[in-house]
Design a protein around this motif. Sequence first.
Motif, PDB file in Angstrom:
ATOM      1  N   CYS A  47       0.834  -1.202   0.000  1.00 53.54           N
ATOM      2  CA  CYS A  47       0.000   0.000   0.000  1.00 53.54           C
ATOM      3  C   CYS A  47       0.873   1.258   0.000  1.00 53.54           C
ATOM      4  O   CYS A  47       0.650   2.182  -0.781  1.00 53.54           O
ATOM      5  N   SER A  48       1.869   1.283   0.863  1.00 53.73           N
ATOM      6  CA  SER A  48       2.754   2.441   0.958  1.00 53.73           C
ATOM      7  C   SER A  48       3.565   2.635  -0.318  1.00 53.73           C
ATOM      8  O   SER A  48       3.742   3.764  -0.790  1.00 53.73           O
ATOM      9  N   SER A  49       4.044   1.545  -0.889  1.00 55.06           N
ATOM     10  CA  SER A  49       4.858   1.632  -2.110  1.00 55.06           C
ATOM     11  C   SER A  49       4.059   2.179  -3.283  1.00 55.06           C
ATOM     12  O   SER A  49       4.575   2.981  -4.075  1.00 55.06           O
ATOM     13  N   VAL A  50       2.796   1.765  -3.402  1.00 52.73           N
ATOM     14  CA  VAL A  50       1.939   2.293  -4.469  1.00 52.73           C
ATOM     15  C   VAL A  50       1.856   3.815  -4.360  1.00 52.73           C
ATOM     16  O   VAL A  50       2.013   4.541  -5.348  1.00 52.73           O
ATOM     17  N   ASP A  51       1.629   4.308  -3.153  1.00 53.25           N
ATOM     18  CA  ASP A  51       1.530   5.757  -2.939  1.00 53.25           C
ATOM     19  C   ASP A  51       2.837   6.457  -3.258  1.00 53.25           C
ATOM     20  O   ASP A  51       2.857   7.479  -3.953  1.00 53.25           O
ATOM     21  N   LYS A  99      14.119  15.550  -0.911  1.00 52.48           N
ATOM     22  CA  LYS A  99      12.929  16.245  -0.412  1.00 52.48           C
ATOM     23  C   LYS A  99      11.644  15.631  -0.979  1.00 52.48           C
ATOM     24  O   LYS A  99      10.630  15.561  -0.297  1.00 52.48           O
ATOM     25  N   HIS A 100      11.687  15.178  -2.229  1.00 47.61           N
ATOM     26  CA  HIS A 100      10.509  14.575  -2.835  1.00 47.61           C
ATOM     27  C   HIS A 100      10.221  13.190  -2.248  1.00 47.61           C
ATOM     28  O   HIS A 100       9.057  12.827  -2.051  1.00 47.61           O
ATOM     29  N   VAL A 101      11.273  12.419  -1.968  1.00 48.93           N
ATOM     30  CA  VAL A 101      11.088  11.098  -1.360  1.00 48.93           C
ATOM     31  C   VAL A 101      10.517  11.255   0.049  1.00 48.93           C
ATOM     32  O   VAL A 101       9.550  10.580   0.421  1.00 48.93           O
ATOM     33  N   LYS A 102      11.085  12.166   0.807  1.00 50.59           N
ATOM     34  CA  LYS A 102      10.610  12.409   2.171  1.00 50.59           C
ATOM     35  C   LYS A 102       9.140  12.820   2.167  1.00 50.59           C
ATOM     36  O   LYS A 102       8.336  12.319   2.953  1.00 50.59           O
ATOM     37  N   LYS A 103       8.762  13.713   1.271  1.00 50.34           N
ATOM     38  CA  LYS A 103       7.377  14.180   1.173  1.00 50.34           C
ATOM     39  C   LYS A 103       6.438  13.049   0.745  1.00 50.34           C
ATOM     40  O   LYS A 103       5.342  12.893   1.283  1.00 50.34           O
ATOM     41  N   ALA A 104       6.864  12.227  -0.228  1.00 51.41           N
ATOM     42  CA  ALA A 104       6.034  11.116  -0.705  1.00 51.41           C
ATOM     43  C   ALA A 104       5.757  10.120   0.414  1.00 51.41           C
ATOM     44  O   ALA A 104       4.615   9.664   0.588  1.00 51.41           O
ATOM     45  N   ILE A 105       6.778   9.782   1.186  1.00 52.07           N
ATOM     46  CA  ILE A 105       6.608   8.830   2.295  1.00 52.07           C
ATOM     47  C   ILE A 105       5.693   9.427   3.361  1.00 52.07           C
ATOM     48  O   ILE A 105       4.800   8.754   3.884  1.00 52.07           O
ATOM     49  N   SER A 106       5.873  10.694   3.650  1.00 51.26           N
ATOM     50  CA  SER A 106       5.044  11.364   4.644  1.00 51.26           C
ATOM     51  C   SER A 106       3.576  11.415   4.215  1.00 51.26           C
ATOM     52  O   SER A 106       2.671  11.135   5.012  1.00 51.26           O
ATOM     53  N   LEU A 107       3.327  11.754   2.954  1.00 45.18           N
ATOM     54  CA  LEU A 107       1.945  11.790   2.451  1.00 45.18           C
ATOM     55  C   LEU A 107       1.304  10.405   2.493  1.00 45.18           C
ATOM     56  O   LEU A 107       0.132  10.266   2.847  1.00 45.18           O
ATOM     57  N   ALA A 109       2.063   7.916   4.541  1.00 45.67           N
ATOM     58  CA  ALA A 109       1.848   7.530   5.942  1.00 45.67           C
ATOM     59  C   ALA A 109       0.710   8.296   6.600  1.00 45.67           C
ATOM     60  O   ALA A 109      -0.062   7.722   7.367  1.00 45.67           O
ATOM     61  N   ASP A 110       0.602   9.585   6.290  1.00 44.85           N
ATOM     62  CA  ASP A 110      -0.333  10.447   7.012  1.00 44.85           C
ATOM     63  C   ASP A 110      -1.667  10.682   6.312  1.00 44.85           C
ATOM     64  O   ASP A 110      -2.620  11.122   6.940  1.00 44.85           O
ATOM     65  N   LYS A 111      -1.729  10.378   4.996  1.00 47.61           N
ATOM     66  CA  LYS A 111      -2.926  10.770   4.263  1.00 47.61           C
ATOM     67  C   LYS A 111      -3.519   9.690   3.350  1.00 47.61           C
ATOM     68  O   LYS A 111      -4.730   9.583   3.228  1.00 47.61           O
ATOM     69  N   TYR A 112      -2.675   8.901   2.674  1.00 50.86           N
ATOM     70  CA  TYR A 112      -3.169   8.049   1.594  1.00 50.86           C
ATOM     71  C   TYR A 112      -3.221   6.551   1.867  1.00 50.86           C
ATOM     72  O   TYR A 112      -4.115   5.876   1.382  1.00 50.86           O
ATOM     73  N   CYS A 113      -2.264   5.996   2.588  1.00 57.09           N
ATOM     74  CA  CYS A 113      -2.196   4.542   2.750  1.00 57.09           C
ATOM     75  C   CYS A 113      -3.225   4.060   3.761  1.00 57.09           C
ATOM     76  O   CYS A 113      -3.068   4.235   4.975  1.00 57.09           O
ATOM     77  N   SER A 114      -4.281   3.419   3.253  1.00 59.33           N
ATOM     78  CA  SER A 114      -5.366   2.932   4.116  1.00 59.33           C
ATOM     79  C   SER A 114      -4.873   1.938   5.157  1.00 59.33           C
ATOM     80  O   SER A 114      -5.317   1.947   6.309  1.00 59.33           O
ATOM     81  N   VAL A 115      -3.946   1.077   4.765  1.00 58.41           N
ATOM     82  CA  VAL A 115      -3.428   0.065   5.698  1.00 58.41           C
ATOM     83  C   VAL A 115      -2.684   0.752   6.844  1.00 58.41           C
ATOM     84  O   VAL A 115      -2.907   0.441   8.016  1.00 58.41           O
ATOM     85  N   ALA A 116      -1.830   1.714   6.513  1.00 55.39           N
ATOM     86  CA  ALA A 116      -1.083   2.437   7.558  1.00 55.39           C
ATOM     87  C   ALA A 116      -2.027   3.209   8.471  1.00 55.39           C
ATOM     88  O   ALA A 116      -1.862   3.211   9.695  1.00 55.39           O
TER      89      ALA A 116
END
Length: 134
Positions: A47-51, A99-107, A109-116
């Motif tokens: 799930c996280s990787s897709v995002d 900066k883009h990788v950090k932002k993608a992982i944060s988004l 974790a905090d907004k998109y990954c339903s499992v997380a």
Amino acid sequence: MKAQVKWIGDEMFAGISESGHTIVLDANAGSLAPSPLENVLISLGGCSSVDVISILKKTRQNVSDCKVEISGTRVDSVPKLFSDIHLHFVISGTNVEEKHVKKAISLSADKYCSVALMLNKSVNITHDFSIIEC
């Protein structure tokens, strides 16, 4: 969304998704297939990787590979729930900006990954990453 789990013998079960796909689960310490809890880690990583990949593509990062290494720590008491899960993303590509990788992982974790988002109500989920230039 619906699914079905069917006992197929010993401690083996077949999970059948509404879309008709089947996965095998092995409650016998995962000797023949992933255990249900291993599958939770795999689902979180997927799930996280897709995002992350989707977000990095939108920011026009030249990513050639993404792998996430997931480690889960379980409590000692029964039920042996996860107390902590750590995801380490390994992003490969050309001129991929941190900066883009950090932002993608944060988004993710905090907004998109339903499992997380479901898990983090009771599990401490942490993330980090490394970038491999290729």
